[in-house]
Design a protein around this motif. Structure first.
Motif, PDB file in Angstrom:
ATOM      1  N   PHE A  48      36.554   4.101   8.881  1.00 40.04           N
ATOM      2  CA  PHE A  48      37.990   3.929   8.783  1.00 40.04           C
ATOM      3  C   PHE A  48      38.642   4.977   8.630  1.00 40.04           C
ATOM      4  O   PHE A  48      38.467   5.545   7.358  1.00 40.04           O
ATOM      5  N   ARG A  49      39.352   5.628   9.371  1.00 37.69           N
ATOM      6  CA  ARG A  49      39.920   6.918   9.367  1.00 37.69           C
ATOM      7  C   ARG A  49      41.177   7.066   8.505  1.00 37.69           C
ATOM      8  O   ARG A  49      42.135   6.044   8.836  1.00 37.69           O
ATOM      9  N   THR A  50      41.179   7.757   7.458  1.00 39.57           N
ATOM     10  CA  THR A  50      42.634   7.841   6.571  1.00 39.57           C
ATOM     11  C   THR A  50      42.708   9.339   6.493  1.00 39.57           C
ATOM     12  O   THR A  50      41.739  10.257   6.640  1.00 39.57           O
ATOM     13  N   ALA A  51      43.852   9.959   5.855  1.00 41.86           N
ATOM     14  CA  ALA A  51      44.295  11.232   5.551  1.00 41.86           C
ATOM     15  C   ALA A  51      43.533  11.446   4.296  1.00 41.86           C
ATOM     16  O   ALA A  51      43.432  12.516   3.404  1.00 41.86           O
ATOM     17  N   GLY A  52      43.118  10.389   3.327  1.00 42.47           N
ATOM     18  CA  GLY A  52      42.655  10.354   1.886  1.00 42.47           C
ATOM     19  C   GLY A  52      42.999   9.242   1.131  1.00 42.47           C
ATOM     20  O   GLY A  52      43.690   8.233   1.572  1.00 42.47           O
ATOM     21  N   MET A  53      42.994   9.629  -0.090  1.00 40.76           N
ATOM     22  CA  MET A  53      43.437   8.643  -1.070  1.00 40.76           C
ATOM     23  C   MET A  53      44.122   9.415  -2.170  1.00 40.76           C
ATOM     24  O   MET A  53      43.619  10.234  -2.837  1.00 40.76           O
ATOM     25  N   ILE A  54      45.071   8.647  -3.041  1.00 42.42           N
ATOM     26  CA  ILE A  54      45.655   9.151  -4.125  1.00 42.42           C
ATOM     27  C   ILE A  54      45.389   7.826  -4.979  1.00 42.42           C
ATOM     28  O   ILE A  54      46.036   6.492  -4.837  1.00 42.42           O
ATOM     29  N   VAL A  55      45.156   8.060  -6.078  1.00 41.85           N
ATOM     30  CA  VAL A  55      45.039   7.104  -7.305  1.00 41.85           C
ATOM     31  C   VAL A  55      46.107   7.540  -8.013  1.00 41.85           C
ATOM     32  O   VAL A  55      46.066   8.335  -9.197  1.00 41.85           O
ATOM     33  N   THR A 104      37.678   1.822  -6.722  1.00 41.56           N
ATOM     34  CA  THR A 104      36.725   2.960  -6.882  1.00 41.56           C
ATOM     35  C   THR A 104      35.446   3.101  -5.971  1.00 41.56           C
ATOM     36  O   THR A 104      35.320   4.202  -5.346  1.00 41.56           O
ATOM     37  N   ARG A 105      35.389   2.498  -4.852  1.00 41.41           N
ATOM     38  CA  ARG A 105      34.583   2.195  -3.565  1.00 41.41           C
ATOM     39  C   ARG A 105      35.248   3.106  -2.860  1.00 41.41           C
ATOM     40  O   ARG A 105      34.670   3.989  -1.964  1.00 41.41           O
ATOM     41  N   ALA A 106      36.370   2.634  -2.531  1.00 40.61           N
ATOM     42  CA  ALA A 106      37.310   3.626  -1.440  1.00 40.61           C
ATOM     43  C   ALA A 106      37.381   4.886  -1.870  1.00 40.61           C
ATOM     44  O   ALA A 106      37.457   5.737  -1.080  1.00 40.61           O
ATOM     45  N   ALA A 107      37.545   5.177  -3.002  1.00 35.61           N
ATOM     46  CA  ALA A 107      37.642   6.627  -3.500  1.00 35.61           C
ATOM     47  C   ALA A 107      36.311   7.483  -3.374  1.00 35.61           C
ATOM     48  O   ALA A 107      36.294   8.536  -2.980  1.00 35.61           O
ATOM     49  N   ASP A 108      35.302   6.627  -3.578  1.00 33.06           N
ATOM     50  CA  ASP A 108      33.952   7.325  -3.315  1.00 33.06           C
ATOM     51  C   ASP A 108      33.881   7.392  -1.831  1.00 33.06           C
ATOM     52  O   ASP A 108      33.163   8.590  -1.412  1.00 33.06           O
ATOM     53  N   VAL A 109      34.220   6.792  -1.013  1.00 35.48           N
ATOM     54  CA  VAL A 109      33.793   6.720   0.481  1.00 35.48           C
ATOM     55  C   VAL A 109      34.854   8.134   1.068  1.00 35.48           C
ATOM     56  O   VAL A 109      34.454   8.902   1.827  1.00 35.48           O
ATOM     57  N   VAL A 110      35.910   8.109   0.187  1.00 42.92           N
ATOM     58  CA  VAL A 110      36.887   9.302   0.715  1.00 42.92           C
ATOM     59  C   VAL A 110      36.134  10.700   0.375  1.00 42.92           C
ATOM     60  O   VAL A 110      36.079  11.719   1.173  1.00 42.92           O
ATOM     61  N   LEU A 111      35.354  10.669  -0.694  1.00 49.78           N
ATOM     62  CA  LEU A 111      34.604  11.865  -1.219  1.00 49.78           C
ATOM     63  C   LEU A 111      33.526  12.013  -0.304  1.00 49.78           C
ATOM     64  O   LEU A 111      33.341  13.177   0.185  1.00 49.78           O
ATOM     65  N   LYS A 112      32.834  11.099   0.009  1.00 49.18           N
ATOM     66  CA  LYS A 112      31.683  11.192   1.018  1.00 49.18           C
ATOM     67  C   LYS A 112      31.889  11.717   2.339  1.00 49.18           C
ATOM     68  O   LYS A 112      31.336  12.475   3.239  1.00 49.18           O
ATOM     69  N   GLU A 113      33.004  11.409   2.736  1.00 51.28           N
ATOM     70  CA  GLU A 113      33.540  11.671   4.141  1.00 51.28           C
ATOM     71  C   GLU A 113      34.489  13.054   4.219  1.00 51.28           C
ATOM     72  O   GLU A 113      34.743  13.653   5.261  1.00 51.28           O
ATOM     73  N   ARG A 114      34.457  13.381   2.950  1.00 54.57           N
ATOM     74  CA  ARG A 114      34.865  14.679   2.801  1.00 54.57           C
ATOM     75  C   ARG A 114      36.549  14.876   3.122  1.00 54.57           C
ATOM     76  O   ARG A 114      37.232  15.901   3.724  1.00 54.57           O
ATOM     77  N   ARG A 115      37.091  14.074   2.508  1.00 54.35           N
ATOM     78  CA  ARG A 115      38.652  13.815   2.741  1.00 54.35           C
ATOM     79  C   ARG A 115      39.247  13.938   1.445  1.00 54.35           C
ATOM     80  O   ARG A 115      38.456  13.963   0.491  1.00 54.35           O
TER      81      ARG A 115
END
Length: 224
Positions: A99-106, A127-138
């Motif tokens: 699921f493509r995104t520009a990233g995440m802000i917490v 926290t899972r969504a944040a982990d996904v953003v990291l692994k996808e290098r977003r």
């Protein structure tokens, strides 16, 4: 059987470019239970005005914090986002890297959420969504909200920075001469959106606003 032919007059590169352009700009906004839920709310408002599709996930503690810090109803907060995701819905779209995104802000990011993200052992969708953003290098921006910080907090922040996250505590910029809390919140989230090259016109920029270079009359009254 051969592969389907490309559309007439369209090269492989131009087709890929067209598909990429058609992907909506999406941002995940996480709101954890730390103090400062107003940051998350203002981000949702500004991104909506900028035409960015927002996906919101809030922790259960965040919902309690709203009652302490604001007069907003949770339904009103959810209405600011294009899509809301339940904190325990681990099958949600934002739990997948496809699921493509520009990233995440917490905003804000509690120490507990920060620690889960750093460990990779995630127990909530936030926290899972944040982990996904990291692994996808977003791009992952964590507006960590705690003070003072002990060594464990600092080491965790260092680990996250090494993993690619950006640690962006909500620090007020007094040179912008805020007149109220709303001004301080708006400038702070505007600077966070700068990290995504999103300029929504709320940041007073040093070197571009001559009024910022003049010393505040109020300051002269209290400094001997």
């Amino acid at each position: 059987m051969g592969l389907p032919s490309l559309a007439a007059g369209m090269s492989p590169g131009s087709e890929a470019s067209h598909m990429q352009d058609a992907t909506p700009q999406r941002m995940i906004i996480g709101i954890s239970g730390a103090s400062g839920v107003a940051y998350g709310v203002r981000l949702l408002q500004l991104l909506r005005n900028a035409g960015v599709e927002t996906h919101l996930v809030m922790s259960k503690t965040a919902e309690l914090t709203f009652a302490y810090e604001t007069d907003l109803k949770i339904a009103e907060v959810r209405a600011l986002a294009n899509v809301c995701h339940a904190i325990d819905d681990m099958a949600s779209a934002i739990s997948s890297g496809s699921f493509r995104t520009a990233g995440m802000i917490v905003a804000p990011c509690s120490m507990r959420s920060m620690s889960e993200i750093a460990s990779g052992v995630t127990t909530t969708l936030l926290t899972r969504a944040a982990d996904v953003v990291l692994k996808e290098r977003r791009r992952l921006v964590l507006m960590v909200r705690e003070t003072p910080l002990h060594t464990g907090h600092l080491r965790t922040m260092t680990a996250l920075s090494e993993m690619g996250a950006i640690i962006a505590p909500p620090v007020p910029a007094f040179y912008a001469k805020p007149e109220n809390l709303e001004d301080m919140v708006e400038h702070t989230v505007g600077r966070v959106l700068d990290l995504y090259d999103i300029d929504i016109g709320v940041v007073r920029r040093w070197g571009e606003d001559e009024a910022l270079k003049r010393r505040s009359p109020t300051l002269r009254k209290i400094v001997p």
